[in-house]
Scaffold this active site. Structure first.
Site, PDB file in Angstrom:
ATOM      1  N   PHE A  10     -23.856  14.680 -20.681  1.00 57.34           N
ATOM      2  CA  PHE A  10     -24.968  14.999 -21.718  1.00 57.34           C
ATOM      3  C   PHE A  10     -26.318  15.345 -21.537  1.00 57.34           C
ATOM      4  O   PHE A  10     -27.624  15.217 -22.104  1.00 57.34           O
ATOM      5  CB  PHE A  10     -25.385  13.835 -22.806  1.00 57.34           C
ATOM      6  CG  PHE A  10     -25.281  14.208 -24.539  1.00 57.34           C
ATOM      7  CD1 PHE A  10     -25.595  14.495 -24.397  1.00 57.34           C
ATOM      8  CD2 PHE A  10     -26.384  13.014 -24.454  1.00 57.34           C
ATOM      9  CE1 PHE A  10     -25.146  14.936 -26.480  1.00 57.34           C
ATOM     10  CE2 PHE A  10     -27.181  13.539 -26.045  1.00 57.34           C
ATOM     11  CZ  PHE A  10     -26.321  14.273 -26.847  1.00 57.34           C
ATOM     12  N   THR A 103     -20.695  18.654 -17.008  1.00 58.70           N
ATOM     13  CA  THR A 103     -21.847  17.605 -15.942  1.00 58.70           C
ATOM     14  C   THR A 103     -21.980  18.325 -14.576  1.00 58.70           C
ATOM     15  O   THR A 103     -21.877  19.417 -14.925  1.00 58.70           O
ATOM     16  CB  THR A 103     -20.793  16.689 -15.154  1.00 58.70           C
ATOM     17  OG1 THR A 103     -19.314  17.396 -14.565  1.00 58.70           O
ATOM     18  CG2 THR A 103     -20.089  15.584 -16.597  1.00 58.70           C
ATOM     19  N   ASP A 227     -24.633  30.984  -6.287  1.00 60.80           N
ATOM     20  CA  ASP A 227     -24.429  31.000  -7.548  1.00 60.80           C
ATOM     21  C   ASP A 227     -23.416  32.223  -7.905  1.00 60.80           C
ATOM     22  O   ASP A 227     -22.684  32.247  -8.508  1.00 60.80           O
ATOM     23  CB  ASP A 227     -26.132  30.437  -8.403  1.00 60.80           C
ATOM     24  CG  ASP A 227     -25.914  30.174  -9.760  1.00 60.80           C
ATOM     25  OD1 ASP A 227     -24.821  29.781 -10.383  1.00 60.80           O
ATOM     26  OD2 ASP A 227     -25.965  31.742 -10.037  1.00 60.80           O
ATOM     27  N   LYS A 231     -20.264  33.602  -9.428  1.00 59.26           N
ATOM     28  CA  LYS A 231     -19.481  33.562 -10.779  1.00 59.26           C
ATOM     29  C   LYS A 231     -18.247  34.889 -10.206  1.00 59.26           C
ATOM     30  O   LYS A 231     -18.021  35.733 -11.132  1.00 59.26           O
ATOM     31  CB  LYS A 231     -21.077  34.316 -11.189  1.00 59.26           C
ATOM     32  CG  LYS A 231     -22.407  32.907 -11.774  1.00 59.26           C
ATOM     33  CD  LYS A 231     -23.081  33.342 -12.369  1.00 59.26           C
ATOM     34  CE  LYS A 231     -23.638  32.304 -12.732  1.00 59.26           C
ATOM     35  NZ  LYS A 231     -25.404  32.810 -12.685  1.00 59.26           N
TER      36      LYS A 231
END
Length: 355
Positions: A10, A103, A227, A231
């Site tokens: 969350f 998460t 990162d 991708k």
């Protein structure tokens, strides 16, 4: 038919989804979404088969993850002790149709998101995730499991946040053969390169990116290309199903670029950009890389600035097709989840959704 969602994590993205669900309430045609389960390390495991109150969820986040607002509904069950097993039990609940996984995840192992996704698919739940790790590391096995269980695995937000790139491959570019792509797929590194071009030194540019929320406290994954590497793996495997891994994608970041490199490029109208790319060759093999490139003024990615992301597809029919848009942001990434849910609703064939 309604989709009952379990939000795993969350943080900003799933909070953004709750905000969007409030804004879009009654505006999505036949799409009825309720959040019946929630798990987060900061407050535990929460469930309500009748649906958690959206205002109470947002109040929980706003009040430092105090769950007092959620306690007001007597139908809400709360367990403040959380571990992997309790989360997996929540995922398997019969009042969950779709697991929304967002998460914080180890990019080397894909955990804990990989375990969450695997458990959800195994129990016949659709999965929507914005996590790069599980898709880059285990897309083939997860997709196979989804097929076996007759459920869907969707991950639009894993590459360019809310900007639709995966969906373009599956929809508007159908009929084209995509022979390769090159993209600016990390807003942090692009922002830093912009600042360097304006005369700022590297450390100052990184600090500004951190202050503005574009860079993490440890920005290495962005600046050194890890990162983007994930991708590239996701895009290449989505396009060509080649089983590409991180080890197949040589990776070099922007930290070794000097001010002189930047000035020399500018003097001839060129810009440095961190580019993630892949090419499919005539024999079916795929080569890929992540590296800084000096782009000429006529290159479609030359003027992509700030935290904007963009990718150019090399197609057989249309030539170069470039898609650009926001590559970060909680609401932008949450929109990718919402768009996946809309597509999922359409693909179930239960009803037609009109936004």
């Amino acid at each position: 038919m309604a989709f009952r969602l379990a939000l795993i994590g969350f943080g900003g993205v799933n909070q953004g989804l709750v905000e969007l669900l409030k804004i879009k309430h009654g505006k999505l045609g036949g799409l009825d979404l309720s959040i019946t389960a929630l798990a987060d390390l900061r407050f535990g495991v929460v469930s309500n088969p009748k649906g958690l109150d959206l205002d109470a969820l947002l109040e929980t986040a706003a009040n430092g993850f105090s769950i007092d607002a959620l306690r007001k509904d007597p139908n809400t069950q709360i367990c403040e002790e959380i571990n992997l097993n309790s989360t997996l039990e929540l995922i398997a609940s019969d009042f969950v149709d779709v697991v929304v996984e967002a998460t914080f995840t180890d990019p080397h192992t894909g955990e804990p998101a990989l375990s969450h996704c695997h458990a959800a698919l195994k129990h016949g739940k659709h999965v929507v995730t914005t996590n790069k790790g599980p898709i880059a590391l285990a897309h083939s096995s997860l997709a196979r499991l989804a097929s076996e269980q007759c459920v869907q695995l969707k991950y639009e937000g894993a590459v360019m946040s809310g900007t639709p790139v995966i969906r373009q491959i599956d929809t508007t570019l159908r009929g084209c053969e995509v022979n390769g792509f090159a993209g600016i797929l990390n807003g942090t590194s692009n922002f830093v390169l912009d600042r360097l071009a304006q005369g700022q030194d590297f450390d100052a540019a990184v600090r500004e990116a951190q202050v503005l929320g574009y860079a993490e406290a440890n920005p290495a994954a962005d600046l050194e290309g890890a990162d983007v590497q994930l991708k590239v793996v996701i895009l290449a495997n989505t396009l060509w199903n080649t089983g590409l891994t991180r080890a197949d994608v040589p990776c070099r970041g922007i930290s070794l670029l000097t001010s002189q490199d930047i000035r020399t490029a500018q003097s001839v109208g060129r810009n440095w950009k961190l580019i993630g790319s892949a090419t499919r060759h005539a024999d079916g093999s795929v080569s890929a890389s992540v590296e800084p490139r000096e782009l000429s003024a006529d290159h479609p990615l030359h003027s992509i600035s700030g935290v904007t992301n963009a990718v150019t597809f090399d197609t057989d029919v249309l030539g170069n097709v470039t898609i650009s848009g926001p590559g970060a942001g909680r609401r932008e990434t949450a929109f990718a989840i919402l768009s996946d849910l809309i597509e999922l609703a359409e693909q179930t064939g239960k009803y037609e959704v009109r936004a």
